[in-house]
Design a protein around this motif. Structure first.
Motif, PDB file in Angstrom:
ATOM      1  N   GLU B 536       0.824  -1.216   0.000  1.00  0.00           N
ATOM      2  CA  GLU B 536       0.000   0.000   0.000  1.00  0.00           C
ATOM      3  C   GLU B 536       0.856   1.263   0.000  1.00  0.00           C
ATOM      4  O   GLU B 536       0.329   2.381   0.011  1.00  0.00           O
ATOM      5  N   GLY B 537       2.177   1.100   0.077  1.00  0.00           N
ATOM      6  CA  GLY B 537       3.064   2.265   0.140  1.00  0.00           C
ATOM      7  C   GLY B 537       3.213   2.817   1.541  1.00  0.00           C
ATOM      8  O   GLY B 537       3.598   3.975   1.718  1.00  0.00           O
ATOM      9  N   TYR B 538       2.917   1.974   2.531  1.00  0.00           N
ATOM     10  CA  TYR B 538       3.051   2.438   3.913  1.00  0.00           C
ATOM     11  C   TYR B 538       4.198   1.736   4.639  1.00  0.00           C
ATOM     12  O   TYR B 538       4.456   0.555   4.423  1.00  0.00           O
ATOM     13  N   VAL B 539       4.902   2.507   5.479  1.00  0.00           N
ATOM     14  CA  VAL B 539       5.953   1.941   6.326  1.00  0.00           C
ATOM     15  C   VAL B 539       5.622   2.302   7.773  1.00  0.00           C
ATOM     16  O   VAL B 539       4.776   3.154   8.026  1.00  0.00           O
ATOM     17  N   GLU B 540       6.345   1.654   8.698  1.00  0.00           N
ATOM     18  CA  GLU B 540       6.159   1.981  10.101  1.00  0.00           C
ATOM     19  C   GLU B 540       7.375   2.746  10.606  1.00  0.00           C
ATOM     20  O   GLU B 540       8.508   2.391  10.296  1.00  0.00           O
ATOM     21  N   CYS B 541       7.089   3.800  11.352  1.00  0.00           N
ATOM     22  CA  CYS B 541       8.159   4.590  11.952  1.00  0.00           C
ATOM     23  C   CYS B 541       8.168   4.324  13.443  1.00  0.00           C
ATOM     24  O   CYS B 541       7.103   4.273  14.061  1.00  0.00           O
ATOM     25  N   LYS B 542       9.381   4.194  14.025  1.00  0.00           N
ATOM     26  CA  LYS B 542       9.436   4.034  15.466  1.00  0.00           C
ATOM     27  C   LYS B 542      10.555   4.919  16.016  1.00  0.00           C
ATOM     28  O   LYS B 542      11.687   4.866  15.528  1.00  0.00           O
ATOM     29  N   VAL B 543      10.171   5.739  17.003  1.00  0.00           N
ATOM     30  CA  VAL B 543      11.159   6.605  17.630  1.00  0.00           C
ATOM     31  C   VAL B 543      11.805   5.807  18.765  1.00  0.00           C
ATOM     32  O   VAL B 543      11.113   5.313  19.651  1.00  0.00           O
ATOM     33  N   ARG B 544      13.117   5.666  18.720  1.00  0.00           N
ATOM     34  CA  ARG B 544      13.793   4.816  19.695  1.00  0.00           C
ATOM     35  C   ARG B 544      13.636   5.344  21.120  1.00  0.00           C
ATOM     36  O   ARG B 544      13.436   4.577  22.070  1.00  0.00           O
ATOM     37  N   GLU B 545      13.693   6.673  21.260  1.00  0.00           N
ATOM     38  CA  GLU B 545      13.716   7.268  22.596  1.00  0.00           C
ATOM     39  C   GLU B 545      12.457   6.957  23.397  1.00  0.00           C
ATOM     40  O   GLU B 545      12.535   6.507  24.533  1.00  0.00           O
TER      41      GLU B 545
END
Lengths: 568, 568
Positions: B536-545
């Motif tokens: 679908e053209g989607y990725v997941e972002c995750k902020v490490r902090e």
């Protein structure tokens, strides 16, 4: 940077221990100072050049797919014992004990450390190939440190190591590193050759040395005047099609040659051209065998080629006694005629000889009108001689010339030597343990700085290529007491900085003559002098390389300088 | 950088010798490997962090007007003999001999080398001040190397040295360096304090240590909860206005205190608050003098303050025998009443005591209802005690709290010590020879890397501040066998690089769980995961902090990441 804020201790006197231009100039122009024999401090200018070369190296390494890391100089002796180098590196390896009396070395190279890391961390073919590099300080306790940065005991190197599962993978990375090295030395502005080198002692395969051409170099390079071919003279193959002249073969005759021993002496005595001489050398092969080796009178036998031809590990000329015992004559009178006891090996050039001369295996006598195949039989013809200036280049393009070179880089197919000794193994696709294959790739970074100066200087000082110059522009105020000059200088300084030029601003209260002399000595690519015409808004520009001088209006400075630096 | 192309050997197991978080995590996450005890190799990730910290240091040094140079590690022993440090540095100084048996040291610092250079090259006040720095490898043969990069034997330092004609000039550069250090540690994201430190042994004047707050630190810092004030606990002045309570002064009485010796025991036995106790300590001063030193029962005497107060070079508690001989009682029963033989020195807090208790100089007996000035006379009141948590901050702002700190930097007004020993003199404006005044300024660069990890980690791994993270973004492909995921990952990788982000691309054929665990362990600020929604053209972002997670459309990645990195 304002001159008053940094340390550039220029000297009028040439340091007494300096023999070569780079050593003299780097000291005189305030780039380096000796802290101990072969150990130098890089003063601010020297450090800037070093960092510029490092940056070029870093960029090209990254492009070649090598990954930077940093290993320690302090290395446990145990690792060096595993590879045996603890015992056979000799006194050049600096050794020390820690407070618990454990043995350490100061790394001369890092094969042991990197291979031990890879042994522990890489277990599968999936992680290969891997190429790692570092820019780091090395130690080598040279017997006679000399030539300033060219042969020091503490020096900066870039060393890279590659690990592979197949020879093809090594070949591929080797080619990439070769290309990266070519780019690095090109970007440093150097006139260099990648030279086929001897891989002998280290037990590897292909190896090239990158040589900066320079009269003070210690290696001789044979290179083509028209193509890329270049080799260490020891490694250059001779690729000549020898042709026999049409002369009629004569009958062999024995003649007295009293007191004529060398090829030249016999040639003169007999009044026969030296290229008709059949130089006959008795070689002792691997301690117990002998061979008679023939070369044309004007040629020299190359031991490395002879060794390779015979598959020998050691060759040396036999003694007078051995010659006498084996062939019955002094060394000056040996020859191939009637020799049956030992093999006769000849350089290809012997095939070209018609009616030549050679020793008669009787002291004080030679044969004349000797003809190969008719008067003696050769067991094996091969390329055995050193290449000469004027020979055709082995790649068929152009003619060989000689030059002296300074080795600044080295790429090397190490093979399995270190991986075997240290047990660096991986599981291949079939799940079988295999020993890794390695390459290693070194650049003498601080040595490169010196090599650049060897190629780029004149009687007044250094002439830095733009890419590695410590600063781009030398801004010189003729009279700092003149408000107008100082004010204009300050504003030019700011403007150039805003345009991302790195400027050395000579703001000292010194005589103009001193400043100009220092400027030529320091050798930045371009000098901008703010002097008498400051009030009209004019400065003087001087190109260090060719001495070209011209006046510029303030408004023209930035565009002109930009143009100058965009040109090659 | 593709994971497959570099070396990131993560470990599940905690290294057995690692006691602290930074050591454990830097090894486990594949940043460093031990080559020998206290000697580390920086693997690619570790080297990247090191270089980032170096670059921050370099930028701030340049802004502060310091000029970079590079001195050797190999230093001739002669220089160290000139300053005497050859003899008194002890076994921490690594020493070695060259092939000609000349003595060398591996530089633990560079005062000797830099001062010898400046001695030879700077002769006039016109060239002062001058501040030079280097980022270079240092050696110190720690008796017990431990804590990974925190206490190693080979480590990277930034050391700077400044040379001056006047104290004002030194003060000025000191302030600039202080500011630069503050900026450096701020830019590294660190929670730190510039702490007033003890200049004692090195014979200088002002000195500050830059301490990163951490439970594993070996120094105790007293700091204000509201202001900038911070000092090594040994150096913190106590600035309390003590007030006497309004209680009526009673008559002094002697009481038996059998087997109660410490202030607490006597306080409990008598049922009198410990802050009414007059702790009386007999000190031996400089080997031959004595003084009775008084502190309140709940306070501790600070030797450094006592020494300064007495102008002494050495103070120590007297022995039981000395106490007995001088005051006629055991140490647990000493007190100031009727003491005439030796001076009585008291901490300021003693003035607040009304109806206190103290030893009676009779073993097993104490006085109660003792009042200063009435029952005994004090020769000198001064600030002699250690500061306590809860004390008002000496700068009048806020309350003192304690913290543990890791020393990462040190600025120091050295004064003339080295310049005198090595003869670094200049001609002043009047043409008179003067000895230069010096400052020195150190940062433990590799130690700073470890200190950052101490402050920025959780149970899963490291959490790098953006400024020093080895890469900006961790791009993780969940399933590299899925063409769509791989293709999308490759295109995001390229796009992020084109936008000047430094990306680590986990292209390994590993299970997603392994990759996520490694990603948390490695600790880059943000992770982009290309997984199921790739189609679908989607990725997941995750902020490490903070662990925040959200889905992003491909088109939003670059703007979102730019926003993330522009925020503090």
């Amino acid at each position: 940077m304002k001159h008053s804020q940094t340390l550039i201790p220029t000297l009028k006197e040439v340091p007494t221990d300096a023999e070569i231009a780079s050593h003299k100039l780097l000291v005189r122009a305030g780039y380096v100072r000796q802290t101990a024999s072969g150990v130098y401090s890089f003063l601010p200018l020297g450090n800037k050049v070093l960092k510029k070369v490092e940056q070029i190296v870093r960029e090209e390494m990254e492009l070649a797919g090598a990954v930077e890391m940093l290993m320690p100089a302090l290395q446990p002796a145990d690792l060096w014992k595993e590879t045996g180098r603890w015992y056979n590196f000799g006194p050049e390896l600096m050794r020390l004990h820690d407070r618990h009396d454990r043995e350490f070395v100061l790394g001369a190279t890092h094969e042991e450390v990197i291979t031990s890391i890879i042994r522990d961390e890489v277990k599968s073919y999936k992680k290969l190939p891997l190429t790692l590099y570092q820019i780091q300080t090395k130690y080598r306790d040279e017997k006679r440190p000399r030539f300033g940065l060219l042969r020091g005991r503490e020096f900066v190197m870039k060393d890279a190591y590659s690990f592979h599962d197949t020879d093809e993978s090594l070949d591929d990375v080797y080619d990439k590193m070769y290309l990266a090295y070519s780019n690095i030395f090109k970007r440093c502005g150097l006139n260099f050759r990648a030279v086929i080198a001897d891989s002998g002692a280290m037990g590897g395969k292909d190896t090239h040395e990158f040589m900066v051409l320079s009269e003070i170099g210690e290696d001789t390079i044979a290179y083509s005047d028209t193509s890329d071919f270049a080799a260490n003279i020891e490694m250059a193959p001779v690729n000549v099609e020898y042709t026999r002249n049409t002369e009629q073969e004569q009958e062999r005759t024995i003649v007295d040659t009293p007191s004529a021993k060398t090829m030249e002496e016999v040639s003169n005595f007999l009044n026969v051209s030296i290229d008709k001489g059949i130089k006959s050398l008795l070689f002792k092969i691997d301690e117990d065998k002998f061979a008679l080796v023939l070369a044309r009178g004007d040629h020299e036998i190359n031991d490395i080629k002879l060794k390779n031809c015979l598959g020998a590990t050691h060759v040396e000329l036999a003694s007078e006694e051995e010659a006498k015992a084996l062939l019955g004559a002094d060394i000056g009178s040996l020859g191939p005629v009637n020799v049956k006891e030992i093999p006769i090996i000849a350089d290809n050039a012997i095939t070209s000889i018609v009616n030549g001369y050679c020793g008669a295996n009787e002291t004080g006598k030679h044969y004349i009108n000797v003809n190969p195949n008719k008067d003696f039989t050769v067991d094996k013809y091969e390329d055995l001689r050193f290449i000469k200036e004027g020979d055709p280049s082995p790649d068929g393009k152009g003619t060989i010339q000689f030059a002296k070179g300074i080795e600044v880089g080295h790429v090397f197919k190490l093979g399995k030597r270190y991986a075997e000794k240290l047990g660096a193994q991986y599981l291949n696709e079939q799940g079988k343990q295999e020993v890794m294959t390695m390459g290693c790739y070194g650049i003498g970074v601080s040595r490169t700085v010196a090599a650049i100066v060897e190629q780029f200087h004149d009687e007044k000082g250094i002439i830095w290529p733009k890419s590695v110059s410590p600063y781009d522009i030398h801004l010189v105020t003729v009279n700092t007491k003149d408000e107008e000059q100082l004010h204009l200088s300050e504003s030019i300084y700011k403007e150039l900085q805003q345009n991302h030029f790195d400027v050395l601003f000579d703001d000292r209260k010194e005589r103009a003559g001193v400043k100009f002399a220092d400027s030529d000595l320091i050798g930045l690519p371009i000098r901008i002098t703010v002097g008498k015409r400051a009030s009209e808004g004019y400065v003087e520009c001087k190109v260090r390389e060719d001495g070209e001088q011209f006046d510029l209006h303030v408004s023209e400075i930035v565009p002109s300088i930009k143009k100058f630096f965009s040109e090659n």
